[in-house]
Design an enzyme around this catalytic site. Sequence first.
Site, PDB file in Angstrom:
ATOM      1  CB  CYS A  29      32.867  38.262  38.840  1.00  0.00           C
ATOM      2  SG  CYS A  29      31.608  39.465  38.424  1.00  0.00           S
ATOM      3  CB  CYS A  39      40.769  35.441  37.161  1.00  0.00           C
ATOM      4  SG  CYS A  39      39.630  35.239  36.135  1.00  0.00           S
ATOM      5  CB  CYS A  64      28.568  38.013  31.172  1.00  0.00           C
ATOM      6  SG  CYS A  64      30.185  37.793  31.707  1.00  0.00           S
ATOM      7  N   GLY A 111      38.464  35.858  28.836  1.00  0.00           N
ATOM      8  CA  GLY A 111      39.108  36.671  28.035  1.00  0.00           C
ATOM      9  C   GLY A 111      39.400  38.159  28.436  1.00  0.00           C
ATOM     10  CD  GLU A 112      41.767  42.802  28.737  1.00  0.00           C
ATOM     11  OE1 GLU A 112      41.076  42.670  29.841  1.00  0.00           O
ATOM     12  OE2 GLU A 112      41.371  43.889  28.192  1.00  0.00           O
ATOM     13  CG  ASN A 142      32.097  35.554  43.112  1.00  0.00           C
ATOM     14  OD1 ASN A 142      31.589  35.376  44.168  1.00  0.00           O
ATOM     15  ND2 ASN A 142      32.104  36.128  42.057  1.00  0.00           N
ATOM     16  CB  SER A 195      35.317  44.556  31.766  1.00  0.00           C
ATOM     17  OG  SER A 195      35.863  44.492  32.962  1.00  0.00           O
ATOM     18  CB  CYS A 231      43.993  38.213  36.936  1.00  0.00           C
ATOM     19  SG  CYS A 231      44.042  39.653  35.689  1.00  0.00           S
ATOM     20  CB  SER A 259      39.648  44.670  36.283  1.00  0.00           C
ATOM     21  OG  SER A 259      38.419  44.121  35.428  1.00  0.00           O
ATOM     22  CG  LEU A 260      42.164  50.185  40.251  1.00  0.00           C
ATOM     23  CD1 LEU A 260      43.093  50.548  39.350  1.00  0.00           C
ATOM     24  CD2 LEU A 260      41.628  51.366  41.082  1.00  0.00           C
ATOM     25  CG  ASN A 261      40.610  43.799  40.420  1.00  0.00           C
ATOM     26  OD1 ASN A 261      39.486  43.961  40.757  1.00  0.00           O
ATOM     27  ND2 ASN A 261      40.916  42.993  39.493  1.00  0.00           N
ATOM     28  CB  CYS A 288      42.208  35.017  30.088  1.00  0.00           C
ATOM     29  SG  CYS A 288      42.551  36.751  30.082  1.00  0.00           S
ATOM     30  CD  GLU A 290      31.921  28.088  31.476  1.00  0.00           C
ATOM     31  OE1 GLU A 290      31.645  26.806  31.841  1.00  0.00           O
ATOM     32  OE2 GLU A 290      32.660  28.847  32.280  1.00  0.00           O
TER      33      GLU A 290
HETATM   34  N1  SAH Z   1      39.678  40.789  31.459  1.00  0.00           N
HETATM   35  C1  SAH Z   1      38.420  41.669  31.473  1.00  0.00           C
HETATM   36  C2  SAH Z   1      37.128  41.070  31.318  1.00  0.00           C
HETATM   37  C3  SAH Z   1      36.768  40.116  32.594  1.00  0.00           C
HETATM   38  S1  SAH Z   1      35.798  40.802  33.611  1.00  0.00           S
HETATM   39  C4  SAH Z   1      38.870  42.227  33.001  1.00  0.00           C
HETATM   40  O1  SAH Z   1      39.491  41.837  33.733  1.00  0.00           O
HETATM   41  O2  SAH Z   1      38.341  43.305  33.138  1.00  0.00           O
HETATM   42  C5  SAH Z   1      35.686  39.817  34.955  1.00  0.00           C
HETATM   43  C6  SAH Z   1      35.813  40.454  36.284  1.00  0.00           C
HETATM   44  O3  SAH Z   1      35.579  39.801  37.144  1.00  0.00           O
HETATM   45  C7  SAH Z   1      37.154  41.437  36.387  1.00  0.00           C
HETATM   46  O4  SAH Z   1      36.607  42.602  37.001  1.00  0.00           O
HETATM   47  C8  SAH Z   1      37.947  40.504  37.505  1.00  0.00           C
HETATM   48  O5  SAH Z   1      38.851  41.439  38.083  1.00  0.00           O
HETATM   49  C9  SAH Z   1      36.778  39.995  38.298  1.00  0.00           C
HETATM   50  N2  SAH Z   1      37.070  38.503  38.980  1.00  0.00           N
HETATM   51  C10 SAH Z   1      38.135  37.836  38.295  1.00  0.00           C
HETATM   52  N3  SAH Z   1      38.069  36.666  39.051  1.00  0.00           N
HETATM   53  C11 SAH Z   1      37.142  36.760  40.135  1.00  0.00           C
HETATM   54  C12 SAH Z   1      36.813  36.186  41.341  1.00  0.00           C
HETATM   55  N4  SAH Z   1      37.234  35.169  41.566  1.00  0.00           N
HETATM   56  N5  SAH Z   1      35.992  36.722  42.136  1.00  0.00           N
HETATM   57  C13 SAH Z   1      35.601  37.808  41.816  1.00  0.00           C
HETATM   58  N6  SAH Z   1      35.688  38.486  40.845  1.00  0.00           N
HETATM   59  C14 SAH Z   1      36.704  38.203  39.974  1.00  0.00           C
END
Ligand code: SAH
Length: 355
Positions: free
Chosen positions: A338, A119, A105, A164-165, A295, A196, A116, A219-221, A112, A92
């Site tokens: 996202c 996700c 995007c 994907g990463e 989300n 990213s 995580c 993506s620190l999170n 992937c 997608e």
């Molecule tokens: N694998 C890479 C590229 C994907 S970017 C990475 O993780 O950076 C997708 C972004 O969406 C990342 O910052 C991830 O942390 C965020 N993300 C993943 N699942 C999400 C969700 N359910 N709601 C909001 N953000 C999310």
Amino acid sequence: MLADLRAMTLPEATDWVVRELGQPRFRGEQIWRWIHGKGARSFEEMTNLSAPLRAELAGKATIGTLAVAEVQTSRDGTRKLRLETRDGKSIESVLIPDGDKTTQCISSQVGCALDCQFCATGKLGLTRHLDAGEIVDQVYRARALLAEVEPGRRITNIVYMGMGEPLHNYDNVLRSLRILTDDKGAGLSQRRITVSTVGLVPKIAALGEEDVRPNLAVSLNASSNEIRDRIMPVNRKFPIEKLLDAIRAYPLEQRRRVTFEYVLLAGVTDSLDDAARLARLLRGIRCKVNIIPWNPHPGSDFRRPEDAAIERFQNECKRLGLPTYLRTPRGDDIDAACGQLANRSNAPELVQLRR
Ligand code: SAH
């Protein structure tokens, strides 16, 4: 097997044309311009090549093209494309209009491997890497779609934030960056491209050494290893300190900042203590933070914080001197926001199931 010209950088394609067709180098460039400058899908379209040359090309090479299998349009104007590879895999890509700007995007893998917990793509597991042609063709298919449905609108920014990463598929992603930024091809500025990553430390270091250098988003999170270990298994291999060391060593261009993504999960990452730890971690790093309220997607029991909690978190970050931006969900009604990319279609019965 036929060589896929779409997956080659300009030097690779030129070498191939010289070697396989015995043609001069400029011919390679001509062909490459057709594919990457004009988005050609077949050799037939290359009208400044002779008919015998086109026939020879067709016998030895192909131009890998994705099929646009489905386009969904959100009530906010966001479009999600489901694209099919030649071996029948779905990926997608999302087009996000924002005033004069349009950000695309793009995906770098089918599924992937990073797992995580929050996700939807992570739940799919990894099927395979995309090759460079499949990565860049997402842009060409989207350009063609826009030309049809919204002429005048141009893709201005690219973010590698789809499925994907990107740094797990390093070589193909790098090749795709070289293709997209070549002014004989798509001609996009590297300042308008963002890669990213979950934080694959050695690959961040490698990217910093390349001649093409996109913006970096990480993506620190989470604000501690304890939390990050739980929601992002990759943290057990590359913990926060190692990750931030790699970021500090990344050669940022003048006036550029690293972006940190920070997914807000109710009760997990959204406390005032989290904000304080986050501000402490990022002190001294030229950066900004994109706060992404979680989300939802089916089969996940995380929760998105209430608006008041989101605001409280952001205000605390600001008070502590951390530049933050709230990423409002785009296309969430069609699972295009996202973390929602999982090859689902929002057929009415699915929407109902989720409520
Ligand atoms: N694998 C890479 C590229 C994907 S970017 C990475 O993780 O950076 C997708 C972004 O969406 C990342 O910052 C991830 O942390 C965020 N993300 C993943 N699942 C999400 C969700 N359910 N709601 C909001 N953000 C999310």
